[in-house]
Motif scaffolding. Sequence first.
Motif, PDB file in Angstrom:
ATOM      1  N   PHE A 130      69.711  65.040  43.220  1.00 57.18           N
ATOM      2  CA  PHE A 130      70.265  63.785  42.706  1.00 57.18           C
ATOM      3  C   PHE A 130      70.035  62.664  43.715  1.00 57.18           C
ATOM      4  O   PHE A 130      69.839  62.911  44.901  1.00 57.18           O
ATOM      5  CB  PHE A 130      71.761  63.949  42.415  1.00 57.18           C
ATOM      6  N   CYS A 131      70.053  61.450  43.202  1.00 58.68           N
ATOM      7  CA  CYS A 131      69.763  60.270  44.022  1.00 58.68           C
ATOM      8  C   CYS A 131      71.028  59.819  44.754  1.00 58.68           C
ATOM      9  O   CYS A 131      72.042  59.526  44.124  1.00 58.68           O
ATOM     10  CB  CYS A 131      69.247  59.151  43.110  1.00 58.68           C
ATOM     11  N   ALA A 132      70.956  59.771  46.090  1.00 61.29           N
ATOM     12  CA  ALA A 132      72.116  59.359  46.888  1.00 61.29           C
ATOM     13  C   ALA A 132      72.449  57.889  46.645  1.00 61.29           C
ATOM     14  O   ALA A 132      73.570  57.457  46.887  1.00 61.29           O
ATOM     15  CB  ALA A 132      71.848  59.602  48.369  1.00 61.29           C
ATOM     16  N   ARG A 133      71.492  57.104  46.155  1.00 58.01           N
ATOM     17  CA  ARG A 133      71.748  55.690  45.937  1.00 58.01           C
ATOM     18  C   ARG A 133      72.477  55.427  44.624  1.00 58.01           C
ATOM     19  O   ARG A 133      73.370  54.608  44.553  1.00 58.01           O
ATOM     20  CB  ARG A 133      70.446  54.885  45.984  1.00 58.01           C
ATOM     21  N   CYS A 134      72.085  56.172  43.556  1.00 54.33           N
ATOM     22  CA  CYS A 134      72.668  55.851  42.243  1.00 54.33           C
ATOM     23  C   CYS A 134      73.273  57.048  41.506  1.00 54.33           C
ATOM     24  O   CYS A 134      73.919  56.863  40.475  1.00 54.33           O
ATOM     25  CB  CYS A 134      71.623  55.171  41.366  1.00 54.33           C
ATOM     26  N   GLY A 135      73.077  58.267  42.000  1.00 54.77           N
ATOM     27  CA  GLY A 135      73.699  59.431  41.376  1.00 54.77           C
ATOM     28  C   GLY A 135      72.902  60.069  40.254  1.00 54.77           C
ATOM     29  O   GLY A 135      73.307  61.104  39.714  1.00 54.77           O
ATOM     30  N   GLN A 136      71.775  59.476  39.869  1.00 50.85           N
ATOM     31  CA  GLN A 136      70.983  60.034  38.770  1.00 50.85           C
ATOM     32  C   GLN A 136      70.021  61.119  39.291  1.00 50.85           C
ATOM     33  O   GLN A 136      69.776  61.214  40.488  1.00 50.85           O
ATOM     34  CB  GLN A 136      70.194  58.911  38.079  1.00 50.85           C
TER      35      GLN A 136
ATOM     36  N   PHE B 130      76.418  58.225  46.587  1.00 49.59           N
ATOM     37  CA  PHE B 130      76.466  59.360  45.655  1.00 49.59           C
ATOM     38  C   PHE B 130      75.993  60.633  46.355  1.00 49.59           C
ATOM     39  O   PHE B 130      75.264  60.577  47.347  1.00 49.59           O
ATOM     40  CB  PHE B 130      75.611  59.064  44.420  1.00 49.59           C
ATOM     41  N   CYS B 131      76.404  61.760  45.815  1.00 46.90           N
ATOM     42  CA  CYS B 131      76.115  63.060  46.419  1.00 46.90           C
ATOM     43  C   CYS B 131      74.737  63.535  45.980  1.00 46.90           C
ATOM     44  O   CYS B 131      74.480  63.684  44.777  1.00 46.90           O
ATOM     45  CB  CYS B 131      77.182  64.062  45.987  1.00 46.90           C
ATOM     46  N   CYS B 134      75.050  66.887  43.853  1.00 46.06           N
ATOM     47  CA  CYS B 134      75.584  66.980  42.480  1.00 46.06           C
ATOM     48  C   CYS B 134      75.580  65.656  41.730  1.00 46.06           C
ATOM     49  O   CYS B 134      75.868  65.642  40.530  1.00 46.06           O
ATOM     50  CB  CYS B 134      76.983  67.595  42.506  1.00 46.06           C
ATOM     51  N   GLY B 135      75.324  64.535  42.389  1.00 48.19           N
ATOM     52  CA  GLY B 135      75.242  63.252  41.689  1.00 48.19           C
ATOM     53  C   GLY B 135      76.558  62.505  41.550  1.00 48.19           C
ATOM     54  O   GLY B 135      76.587  61.384  41.046  1.00 48.19           O
TER      55      GLY B 135
END
Lengths: 301, 301
Positions: A130-136, B130-131, B134-135
Motif C-alpha cells: 500500500f502507498c504510505a502517502r495515500c493508503g491506496q 498511511f501504513c 495495510c493502507g
Amino acid sequence: MKTNPRRNPLGIAFVGGRTDRADHIRSNEDLLAAQYTPAARLLRLSGLDPVISAEGNLEWGSLADAADDAELVFLGLRDGRACFAPVPAAGSTAPANPALWQAMATLDGDELATYGAARAMVDWHARHRFCARCGQPTRLAKGGWQRNCTAETCRAEHFPRVDPVTIMLVEHDDRLLLGRQPRFPAGSYSALAGFVEPGEAIEEAVAREVLEEAGVVVRDVSYVGSQPWPFPSSLMIGCHAYADHPALTIDHTELEDARWFSRAEVEDAVQAIERGEGGQAFRSPPRTAVANALLRWWVER
Amino acid sequence: MKTNPRRNPLGIAFVGGRTDRADHIRSNEDLLAAQYTPAARLLRLSGLDPVISAEGNLEWGSLADAADDAELVFLGLRDGRACFAPVPAAGSTAPANPALWQAMATLDGDELATYGAARAMVDWHARHRFCARCGQPTRLAKGGWQRNCTAETCRAEHFPRVDPVTIMLVEHDDRLLLGRQPRFPAGSYSALAGFVEPGEAIEEAVAREVLEEAGVVVRDVSYVGSQPWPFPSSLMIGCHAYADHPALTIDHTELEDARWFSRAEVEDAVQAIERGEGGQAFRSPPRTAVANALLRWWVER
C-alpha cells in the motif's frame, strides 16, 4: 561459509555476490519483458527462507513454478541467465530462526549474498503493498526495483528501503567495549550498534549510540567495512573508535551488560567460535555477523 | 557557512549540529509529555523551507504558534530547552529551490544541521500518513521518531527512513572522473553517485554505479566522509576509488557527460566556487554539497 578474498577482503557474510544486477535491463520495459522465458530461473523460497539442496546449495526452479498471480522480482543475470524471486504472501515478522542460520552456514559467499539480496527485496514488497502517502494499493514496477501507487490522484513512486546501521568497536588501552542484549545466546557479547537517524553523519551516529548505550565518549571514528544484512534490510556500517575514559554507564533498556575485553580474550573468542564454541571470557558473534569480521580485523591488525 | 573543525574536520554541510537528540526523553512517555511547555521552542517553517531572520539565523517560536491539530516532531534539547518542528500538510515533491539554497548559505554549521534534521523528519511524516502494510492511517508516536498503524488488525510500526547513497571520486593518473546530469547548472560537474541497493556493501555499490554510469572498473574503494542530505533524507557516503583504465562508456540515460579533470583543474574549480564563480574547466558543486568537501579533501591531500 567460503568467501572470495579479492571481492571481500574482510570475509564479511552476504558480501561478494556474482549476480549482475543488469540495471540496463530492469530500467528498459522491452528488455525486461524479454527475460520472462522458459530459460529463466526462479529462486526457490519457503516464505522468506531459502530452500537448500542436499549438496548445500540454493535451489532454483523455473518461472512455471510461480503462482499465476505471484509478483516476481528480477534479481539480475547469473551466468547470463535471468533470475527471479517470488514475493511471498507475508513479510518478516520476527528475526531469522536458528534453523535458517544453520542452513545459511552451508552456502558459499556468492550464494549467501544472492539469497540475502533476494530476501531483502521480496520482504520489502510483501510489507509495502500500500502507498504510505495515500493508503491506496501499490503495484510492482521495473522488475521489482520500484512500486507505484495505483491511485490516479497520487501515482507516488516507492523504492526498496535500505536502513543504514552503525556498528562499532570502541577501543581503550588495547581493550574493546562489547555489550549484550537480553535476546543474545548465553555468554554472547557483540559490538554496540544502532540505526543512523535522519540528520546524522555516520561518525555522529557512532558517537551518539556509544554515549546513549554505554555512557562513553568516543573520538577518531574510522570506517572499517560494511555488510548488507537482510533481516529485514540493513546496511551495517562497521566502524572503529577510541575512548579516553573507560567508565561505563549502561542503558539497561538497551543492554543487559557491557564490558571491556582484552585482546587475548577477543582473540580466544573468535578462534573458539570457528569450532562452534564460546571463548573463555565471552562467546563471539558467528561468521554471518559483521561483528565477527570486525573482531577478526581488530585481532589481525 | 561556518563549520566547527573539531566536530566536522572535512567541513561537510549539514554535519556538526549541537542538538541533543535526548533519546532517553523520546523513548519515555512521561518525560516526553513533560516537554510540551510554554518554554519549549517551535522551529518556524514555511512548508518545508526554513524561515530565516534578518540576521541570517533560524527563527523559532513557541508551541502556541502551532495549529491545534498539528503533528509535532521532538527534535531534542538545545541549550536545555525542548525543540519541536511542525509537520506540514504536504511533503516534498521537488528538489530544494534556488532561494532556499541562498538562504541556507547564511546559516552556520549547527543551524544548518538542525534545519536539515528537522526537514528530513517532518517531510517523512508528511509522506507517510498511511501504513504501507495495510493502507490504513498511521499516527505519530514517540515524539515523531515512529509512526504506528491505527488498524487494530495491523499495528505495524514505521520508522523514519534514511537512504544510503554512495558518492565517489574515481582517480586515474592524478585525474578525477566527474560527470554532469542534464539538470545541473551550465558547466557544472560533480562526483558520480547512486543509491545503495538491498544486498550491496558500500564498496559494491560504488563499483556498480561507476561501471553502470561510466563503464569504468574501479579498485581499492575507501571511505572518506559522510553527510546527511535532507532532500528528502539521504545518507551520502563519500568514497574514493582508483581506476586502471580511463576509457569511458557513458550511460546517457543517467549522465549528459563525464570527463577526467586534472588536479590543477579541480583545484581551480574549488577555489572559484568560493567566489561564486565557475572554474576554467568546470564549475564545482557548492559548499552545501558533500561533493565539494570531497574535492577539497582530494586537492589538499
